[in-house]
Design a protein around this motif. Sequence first.
Motif, PDB file in Angstrom:
ATOM      1  N   GLY A 247       0.848  -1.183   0.000  1.00 37.47           N
ATOM      2  CA  GLY A 247       0.000   0.000   0.000  1.00 37.47           C
ATOM      3  C   GLY A 247       0.878   1.226   0.000  1.00 37.47           C
ATOM      4  N   TYR A 248       0.249   2.387  -0.085  1.00 40.06           N
ATOM      5  CA  TYR A 248       1.006   3.630  -0.223  1.00 40.06           C
ATOM      6  C   TYR A 248       0.314   4.754   0.534  1.00 40.06           C
ATOM      7  N   LEU A 249       1.114   5.705   1.003  1.00 42.60           N
ATOM      8  CA  LEU A 249       0.551   6.964   1.480  1.00 42.60           C
ATOM      9  C   LEU A 249       0.160   7.778   0.258  1.00 42.60           C
ATOM     10  N   ARG A 250      -1.001   8.357   0.298  1.00 41.49           N
ATOM     11  CA  ARG A 250      -1.515   9.034  -0.892  1.00 41.49           C
ATOM     12  C   ARG A 250      -0.645  10.226  -1.273  1.00 41.49           C
ATOM     13  N   THR A 251      -0.539  10.459  -2.563  1.00 38.88           N
ATOM     14  CA  THR A 251       0.123  11.665  -3.066  1.00 38.88           C
ATOM     15  C   THR A 251      -0.903  12.746  -3.378  1.00 38.88           C
ATOM     16  N   SER A 252      -2.159  12.379  -3.363  1.00 40.44           N
ATOM     17  CA  SER A 252      -3.273  13.291  -3.624  1.00 40.44           C
ATOM     18  C   SER A 252      -4.546  12.574  -3.205  1.00 40.44           C
ATOM     19  N   PRO A 253      -5.600  13.318  -2.832  1.00 42.66           N
ATOM     20  CA  PRO A 253      -6.880  12.673  -2.552  1.00 42.66           C
ATOM     21  C   PRO A 253      -7.735  12.487  -3.804  1.00 42.66           C
ATOM     22  N   GLU A 254      -7.141  12.711  -4.977  1.00 44.50           N
ATOM     23  CA  GLU A 254      -7.916  12.776  -6.224  1.00 44.50           C
ATOM     24  C   GLU A 254      -8.734  11.526  -6.499  1.00 44.50           C
ATOM     25  N   PHE A 255      -8.124  10.347  -6.391  1.00 42.58           N
ATOM     26  CA  PHE A 255      -8.857   9.127  -6.715  1.00 42.58           C
ATOM     27  C   PHE A 255     -10.066   8.973  -5.801  1.00 42.58           C
ATOM     28  N   ALA A 256      -9.863   9.203  -4.508  1.00 42.78           N
ATOM     29  CA  ALA A 256     -10.962   9.044  -3.552  1.00 42.78           C
ATOM     30  C   ALA A 256     -12.062  10.069  -3.786  1.00 42.78           C
ATOM     31  N   CYS A 257     -11.666  11.304  -4.077  1.00 42.27           N
ATOM     32  CA  CYS A 257     -12.672  12.347  -4.303  1.00 42.27           C
ATOM     33  C   CYS A 257     -13.504  12.057  -5.543  1.00 42.27           C
ATOM     34  N   LYS A 258     -12.877  11.528  -6.576  1.00 45.65           N
ATOM     35  CA  LYS A 258     -13.635  11.222  -7.791  1.00 45.65           C
ATOM     36  C   LYS A 258     -14.585  10.047  -7.570  1.00 45.65           C
ATOM     37  N   LYS A 259     -14.196   9.124  -6.701  1.00 43.30           N
ATOM     38  CA  LYS A 259     -15.131   8.055  -6.339  1.00 43.30           C
ATOM     39  C   LYS A 259     -16.372   8.645  -5.656  1.00 43.30           C
ATOM     40  N   LEU A 260     -16.184   9.695  -4.858  1.00 43.74           N
ATOM     41  CA  LEU A 260     -17.327  10.339  -4.208  1.00 43.74           C
ATOM     42  C   LEU A 260     -18.210  11.053  -5.224  1.00 43.74           C
ATOM     43  N   LEU A 261     -17.601  11.618  -6.268  1.00 47.11           N
ATOM     44  CA  LEU A 261     -18.405  12.218  -7.335  1.00 47.11           C
ATOM     45  C   LEU A 261     -19.229  11.138  -8.037  1.00 47.11           C
ATOM     46  N   ALA A 262     -18.609   9.973  -8.282  1.00 53.71           N
ATOM     47  CA  ALA A 262     -19.346   8.873  -8.887  1.00 53.71           C
ATOM     48  C   ALA A 262     -20.489   8.414  -7.988  1.00 53.71           C
ATOM     49  N   ALA A 263     -20.314   8.550  -6.669  1.00 55.96           N
ATOM     50  CA  ALA A 263     -21.344   8.146  -5.716  1.00 55.96           C
ATOM     51  C   ALA A 263     -22.489   9.143  -5.627  1.00 55.96           C
ATOM     52  N   GLY A 264     -22.310  10.320  -6.249  1.00 54.92           N
ATOM     53  CA  GLY A 264     -23.410  11.279  -6.272  1.00 54.92           C
ATOM     54  C   GLY A 264     -23.143  12.612  -5.613  1.00 54.92           C
TER      55      GLY A 264
END
Length: 345
Positions: free
Chosen positions: A76-93
């Motif tokens: 696993g890795y420490l994130r370099t950005s929250p981008e992936f997680a934030c875009k998953k939230l956009l997909a969630a609505g």
Amino acid sequence: MPVPPKTSPWWDRDRHRDRRPFLCQRATITRAVRDWFGAQDFLEVETGILQVSPGNETHLHALQADLPGEEGQIAGYLRTSPEFACKKLLAAGEDKIVEFAKVFRGREDSPLHLTEFTMLEWYRANAPYETIMADCVAVIARAAEAAGTTQFSFRGRTLDPLKPPQRLTVAEAFERFAGIDLLATIESAQGNRDALAAQAAAKTHVSGDDDWSDIFSKILTAHVEPKLGDGVLTILHEYPSPEAALARVQAGDPRVAERFEVYGCGVELANGFGELTDAAEQRRRFISAMDEKERRYHERYPLDEDFLAALAQMPPASGVALGFDRLVMLASGATRLDQVIWAPS
């Protein structure tokens, strides 16, 4: 004989006393920026720091942190950005989200880089990237107002953060500051390495193993960035498609992408996109970047398959990552990033 007490450059009282005014400014700016996002009906989110993929850019270096799995530890890795997680939230609505995110990047310890730093990142669903540009200008102005200043200064350059920004396309900036016709070196969405090398030879040293992006970066760093954000903020937009990263290509001109950066006093403050939602194209870009990373650095990071699946469900959106420590440094009048950091990593 008693052992003298240890001292630290971080908790030494004299040093902290010198830094404290900047740290108090940071707290004031943080409150003001949070209030601005609240007034715009953004939802502040808090996403995970540990990720299965830290991002898939060639020159981005992550810190590894193993994750528990059913069959033992997995990489696993420490994130370099929250981008992936934030875009998953956009997909969630979710519609409008913002995060003050602690992020981590290796090989980035310099006067303008820290291994651990704060990224202010936000997204708007169904909004053009020009709206996010306007957000950046408003957030930077709000930070200046909170700090009680109408002038940012850094390394001999000054600007008024409350005045309208300068807007330049990347092609305009390369022509103005380096005398290079950048778009003439791009065919469809691909960079012609030899065409750019021929124009750049008189401006910078071009090595035999430099690709198009290497030469682009050398010219940008040496000839363009130092001229940006002088007097007023500069929004550098319409990045060439070979540098699109996670941005969509501009409709009608495949040579450029909906990517922009904001500069103040020669310092890059923000990097934003009209977000790519084509999962197949994003996968192709990630794999290409990881192939190049493996060639250069002998490592590659896994793809976040959950992110790529979410991307196909994500609405049209735009977003930006703003270096919050850098903004506080300019707004508070600090001269170094470590003056605006509360505690060491």
